[in-house]
Design a protein around this motif. Structure first.
Motif, mmCIF file in Angstrom:
data_model
loop_
_atom_site.group_PDB
_atom_site.id
_atom_site.type_symbol
_atom_site.label_atom_id
_atom_site.label_comp_id
_atom_site.label_asym_id
_atom_site.label_seq_id
_atom_site.Cartn_x
_atom_site.Cartn_y
_atom_site.Cartn_z
ATOM 1 N N UNK A 273 -16.205 -3.525 1.831
ATOM 2 C CA UNK A 273 -16.357 -4.394 0.662
ATOM 3 C C UNK A 273 -16.066 -3.647 -0.633
ATOM 4 N N UNK A 274 -16.507 -2.401 -0.739
ATOM 5 C CA UNK A 274 -16.237 -1.611 -1.943
ATOM 6 C C UNK A 274 -14.752 -1.348 -2.115
ATOM 7 N N UNK A 275 -14.034 -1.284 -0.996
ATOM 8 C CA UNK A 275 -12.604 -0.978 -1.048
ATOM 9 C C UNK A 275 -11.732 -2.221 -1.194
ATOM 10 N N UNK A 276 -12.332 -3.406 -1.145
ATOM 11 C CA UNK A 276 -11.544 -4.638 -1.204
ATOM 12 C C UNK A 276 -10.608 -4.712 -2.415
ATOM 13 N N UNK A 277 -11.027 -4.273 -3.620
ATOM 14 C CA UNK A 277 -10.106 -4.356 -4.766
ATOM 15 C C UNK A 277 -8.899 -3.423 -4.659
ATOM 16 N N UNK A 278 -8.934 -2.512 -3.704
ATOM 17 C CA UNK A 278 -7.872 -1.511 -3.599
ATOM 18 C C UNK A 278 -7.011 -1.725 -2.354
ATOM 19 N N UNK A 279 -7.096 -2.931 -1.797
ATOM 20 C CA UNK A 279 -6.235 -3.261 -0.676
ATOM 21 C C UNK A 279 -4.807 -3.491 -1.160
ATOM 22 N N UNK A 280 -3.878 -3.337 -0.259
ATOM 23 C CA UNK A 280 -2.468 -3.415 -0.618
ATOM 24 C C UNK A 280 -1.675 -3.937 0.563
ATOM 25 N N UNK A 281 -0.465 -4.381 0.291
ATOM 26 C CA UNK A 281 0.433 -4.755 1.380
ATOM 27 C C UNK A 281 0.840 -3.497 2.148
ATOM 28 N N UNK A 282 0.971 -3.632 3.448
ATOM 29 C CA UNK A 282 1.476 -2.522 4.242
ATOM 30 C C UNK A 282 2.925 -2.236 3.828
ATOM 31 N N UNK A 283 3.261 -0.984 3.482
ATOM 32 C CA UNK A 283 4.635 -0.685 3.077
ATOM 33 C C UNK A 283 5.652 -1.142 4.120
ATOM 34 N N UNK A 284 6.760 -1.654 3.635
ATOM 35 C CA UNK A 284 7.806 -2.125 4.536
ATOM 36 C C UNK A 284 8.354 -0.964 5.361
ATOM 37 N N UNK A 285 8.631 -1.239 6.596
ATOM 38 C CA UNK A 285 9.221 -0.218 7.450
ATOM 39 C C UNK A 285 10.676 0.009 7.050
ATOM 40 N N UNK A 286 11.177 1.220 7.230
ATOM 41 C CA UNK A 286 12.581 1.484 6.918
ATOM 42 C C UNK A 286 13.505 0.565 7.703
ATOM 43 N N UNK A 287 14.638 0.253 7.136
ATOM 44 C CA UNK A 287 15.613 -0.604 7.803
ATOM 45 C C UNK A 287 16.006 0.005 9.153
ATOM 46 N N UNK A 406 -12.068 24.764 2.249
ATOM 47 C CA UNK A 406 -11.150 23.637 2.096
ATOM 48 C C UNK A 406 -11.945 22.448 1.581
ATOM 49 N N UNK A 407 -11.428 21.796 0.539
ATOM 50 C CA UNK A 407 -12.107 20.676 -0.108
ATOM 51 C C UNK A 407 -11.173 19.470 -0.101
ATOM 52 N N UNK A 408 -11.626 18.372 0.464
ATOM 53 C CA UNK A 408 -10.872 17.118 0.422
ATOM 54 C C UNK A 408 -11.565 16.163 -0.542
ATOM 55 N N UNK A 409 -10.768 15.439 -1.309
ATOM 56 C CA UNK A 409 -11.278 14.418 -2.216
ATOM 57 C C UNK A 409 -10.426 13.160 -2.077
ATOM 58 N N UNK A 410 -11.004 12.030 -2.475
ATOM 59 C CA UNK A 410 -10.261 10.763 -2.439
ATOM 60 C C UNK A 410 -10.714 9.889 -3.602
ATOM 61 N N UNK A 411 -9.759 9.151 -4.159
ATOM 62 C CA UNK A 411 -10.093 8.312 -5.307
ATOM 63 C C UNK A 411 -9.295 7.012 -5.247
ATOM 64 N N UNK A 412 -9.978 5.914 -5.576
ATOM 65 C CA UNK A 412 -9.331 4.612 -5.684
ATOM 66 C C UNK A 412 -9.225 4.247 -7.161
ATOM 67 N N UNK A 413 -8.025 3.949 -7.609
ATOM 68 C CA UNK A 413 -7.807 3.596 -9.005
ATOM 69 C C UNK A 413 -6.833 2.425 -9.075
ATOM 70 N N UNK A 414 -7.164 1.449 -9.888
ATOM 71 C CA UNK A 414 -6.270 0.301 -10.073
ATOM 72 C C UNK A 414 -6.611 -0.338 -11.415
ATOM 73 N N UNK A 415 -5.589 -0.779 -12.119
ATOM 74 C CA UNK A 415 -5.803 -1.385 -13.428
ATOM 75 C C UNK A 415 -6.748 -2.574 -13.316
ATOM 76 N N UNK A 416 -7.731 -2.605 -14.201
ATOM 77 C CA UNK A 416 -8.694 -3.691 -14.205
ATOM 78 C C UNK A 416 -9.870 -3.477 -13.279
ATOM 79 N N UNK A 417 -9.881 -2.359 -12.532
ATOM 80 C CA UNK A 417 -10.962 -2.068 -11.604
ATOM 81 C C UNK A 417 -11.642 -0.755 -11.985
#
Length: 431
Positions: A273-287, A406-417
């Motif tokens: 639910x927290x990630x819902x605003x950051x959902x996206x279309x699956x990138x198109x596969x190469x031709x 080793x440090x891993x980080x992740x961030x969700x960013x989108x205009x208006x969110x």
């Protein structure tokens, strides 16, 4: 309050927090002082104690039972409740922790409700019955494939099947688990007989972890259009890898000792639910790439089943720590580099009747980008150890050495969110 402005929290540190504002509210299992492990919620630089909140009467009606289940020392039963229960608890938490909460005064006056995060010990949030590591990062698959098969980097099945192997749940841990250099068999270049000894080519892998919610009955496959109902949340995941041991053992059945010695995850479960605003279309596969077989293809999943999450890998060596230096960024990537969606992973995993259970964990596989600076492992960065990475101290790395963190980080960013994050996934190499 102006509806166009983001909702703020009375927990001051949450407002503008890079990872845990009011819009995130990830769940985890923590302990504080002499109290045992129990469920909590990250809010700014504090942990909201669900058990204390239940006992103080801040949850009423149906959500009280949900909060009680989420307050236990493992989240498996909470994961099993599914999306409706998660949403109910999320709404209640958002109302309680909001700046304009009617219960603000009572909450602030209740002792033991909020704990400083840096005083808490975090635990693996669920009892993991099974851990499966996928291989859906196509650029990683291409980069590694080129090292061994320059003319044919991807095997024929890659674009038809979400490839995976079964990992070892018993060696999953959070950042307080040291990474001990594994021993095993390796075959040196030009030799015909292997030798036994410590790994010399220790590596990390930048991945996302996927927590399974409600499971399925054995023999009952999860249809692609229902797969998202079985996803509880996400975390960061570092699939530590002994590359020299792996090179000798992986044929014909794949990784074994080279992967099973350690996997590190971030401690907070960022919900679907927290990630819902950051959902996206699956990138198109190469031709020219094949369309997924019908059991893996759902129009809604293709339209909104991907996630747009920025991923980062940093390295902090012992020398850098001694000199008070900041961690050095090695790579910046994104979850949009996944060739398959998470729903496709869930469906394929169960299509043979395999039983998934609440608290099972998936790894996505290494999520590298196509360009230098986007590679999610040292194997790729160093072209299999042929090149070195130079750090700000002048130190060089082909693979990890004693004291490296080793440090891993992740961030969700989108205009208006409001931006949200995952906290950190850390691991220190010993030996």
């Amino acid at each position: 309050m102006n509806a166009s402005l983001p909702r703020l929290s009375w927990v001051a540190s949450a407002n503008g927090h890079p990872d845990f504002p009011l819009q995130n509210l990830p769940l985890g299992v923590f302990s504080h002082g002499d109290q045992g492990p129990r469920g909590g919620v990250a809010i700014g630089d504090r942990v909201f104690d669900l058990q204390a909140a239940v006992q103080a009467g801040f949850f009423q009606g149906a959500v009280r039972e949900v909060a009680t289940i989420a307050s236990r020392d493992r989240l498996n039963d909470f994961f099993a409740l599914g999306a409706t229960a998660r949403q109910r608890l999320r709404h209640a938490l958002s109302d309680l922790l909001a700046e304009d909460s009617p219960q603000r005064g009572s909450l602030q006056a209740t002792a033991g409700l909020l704990h400083p995060m840096d005083e808490c010990r975090m635990h693996v949030p669920a009892q993991v019955g099974d851990y499966t590591d996928f291989y859906v990062g196509i650029h990683h698959a291409m980069n590694v494939g080129r090292l061994f098969r320059p003319d044919n980097p991807l095997l024929p099945n890659y674009k038809y099947v979400p490839i995976a192997y079964h990992g070892r749940a018993s060696t999953l841990g959070t950042g307080d688990t040291p990474i001990k250099r594994p021993h095993g068999q390796t075959l040196a270049a030009g030799e015909e007989v292997p030798t036994f000894g410590p790994c010399k080519r220790l590596d990390y892998e930048l991945e996302m972890g996927v927590w399974i919610g409600p499971g399925n009955e054995q023999g009952q496959a999860i249809a692609i259009e229902r797969a998202s109902d079985h996803i509880a949340g996400f975390c960061l995941l570092n699939d530590w890898s002994a590359r020299d041991i792996q090179a000798w053992e992986y044929q014909p059945l794949g990784p074994f000792l080279s992967k099973s010695f350690a996997t590190t995850i971030s401690a907070w479960v960022v919900t679907a639910e927290a990630l819902a605003p950051f959902r996206s279309a699956q990138p198109l596969r190469p031709e020219g790439d094949p369309q997924p077989l019908p059991y893996l293809l759902d129009p809604l999943d293709q339209a909104s089943g991907a996630l747009d999450i920025e991923l980062e890998v940093l390295l902090l060596t012992g020398q850098m720590k001694a000199r008070g230096m900041a961690a050095h960024r090695l790579a910046l990537s994104n979850t949009l580099n996944m060739y398959w969606t998470v729903a496709q992973m869930v469906t394929h995993h169960s299509i043979n009747g395999c039983k998934l259970q609440p608290g099972d964990l998936f790894g996505t596989g290494t999520l590298s980008g196509p360009q230098a600076g986007q590679f999610g492992s040292l194997l790729e960065m160093t072209a299999g150890g042929k090149q070195s990475v130079t750090l700000p101290t002048g130190e060089e790395r082909r693979f990890l050495e004693h004291g490296d963190e080793v440090i891993l980080r992740a961030r969700c960013q989108r205009e208006g969110q409001v931006s949200i994050g995952f906290g950190e996934c850390r691991g220190v190499v010993q030996g």
